[in-house]
Write an enzyme that holds these catalytic residues in place. Structure first.
Site, mmCIF file in Angstrom:
data_model
loop_
_atom_site.group_PDB
_atom_site.id
_atom_site.type_symbol
_atom_site.label_atom_id
_atom_site.label_comp_id
_atom_site.label_asym_id
_atom_site.label_seq_id
_atom_site.Cartn_x
_atom_site.Cartn_y
_atom_site.Cartn_z
ATOM 1 N N GLY A 52 -8.442 10.447 44.273
ATOM 2 C CA GLY A 52 -9.487 9.577 43.727
ATOM 3 C C GLY A 52 -10.913 10.067 43.875
ATOM 4 C CG ASP A 111 -7.406 -1.662 49.846
ATOM 5 O OD1 ASP A 111 -7.997 -2.664 49.430
ATOM 6 O OD2 ASP A 111 -6.167 -1.608 49.953
ATOM 7 C CE LYS A 139 -9.965 -2.998 46.269
ATOM 8 N NZ LYS A 139 -8.517 -2.923 46.042
ATOM 9 C CB VAL A 161 -11.329 -1.472 40.943
ATOM 10 C CG1 VAL A 161 -11.938 -2.853 41.092
ATOM 11 C CG2 VAL A 161 -11.354 -0.737 42.285
#
Ligand code: IMP
Length: 182
Positions: A52, A111, A139, A161
């Site tokens: 990512g 996360d 988050k 997301v």
């Protein structure tokens, strides 16, 4: 900014825009300035966390006006699932020696915080001079671990997301904005 192609071609109806391309770039520019100030006179090494984090790293370094190096590490995250298994493996180790270096680890999203904690423990053992973490997204409602993150782009709600490097079952990383799935 030109998107190169009509993004709507690969944005399904249940995707809702959360953070636009312009907002992302504006925020990365601010973080880049901050990093350049904080590390003036040093040559930090920025480590992108694959998969990512590759787009965040690519854009972020071009807003940092000091000399720097880059490297990548790949750790297992969720596979094709949307929940962390909590078991993290190194799929591609670092190439650089980070002993006594100023290190900034660049994540796409924090996360649960388990990945950051894992990397914090592992990199600390290599004796860097400074070890900081940057993430585009965080988050807070999902954080299980109080990971110390120095540079945060955006705090977001507890939603899955996609886009801008973040995948929906390995797809949609090539979207320029960030969407949540309704
Ligand atoms: P953590 O270890 O639970 O903090 O998870 C971090 C990794 O999970 C990230 O680097 C992503 O690869 C993945 N991840 C967590 N939340 C999302 C999301 O909303 N969309 C896409 N990937 C996510």
């Amino acid at each position: 900014m030109s998107a190169g192609f009509n993004q709507n071609e690969i944005v399904p109806d249940n995707y809702k825009l959360l953070i636009s391309e312009d907002q992302i770039q504006k925020r990365l520019k601010e973080l880049g300035k901050q990093i350049a100030n904080d590390f003036k006179g040093q040559k930090p090494i920025l480590i992108g966390v694959l998969n990512g984090g590759f787009i965040v790293l690519a854009d972020l370094i071009r807003y940092i006006s000091i000399d720097l190096e880059i490297d990548f590490i790949r750790i297992s995250s969720y596979g094709d699932k949307r929940e962390s298994s909590g078991h993290i493996k190194i799929l591609k180790p670092l190439s650089a020696d980070i002993k006594e270096r100023s290190v900034i680890v660049v994540e796409d999203i924090v996360d649960t915080g388990l990945s950051v904690k894992f990397l914090q423990n592992m990199f600390s053992a290599f004796d860097p001079k400074v070890l900081r973490f940057a993430t585009l997204l965080n988050k807070p409602a999902r954080n299980k671990i109080d990971a110390d993150i120095h540079y945060i782009g955006f705090d977001i709600e507890d939603k899955y997301v996609v886009g801008y490097g973040l995948d929906d079952q390995q797809l949609k990383r090539n979207l320029r904005s960030i969407y949540f799935i309704e």
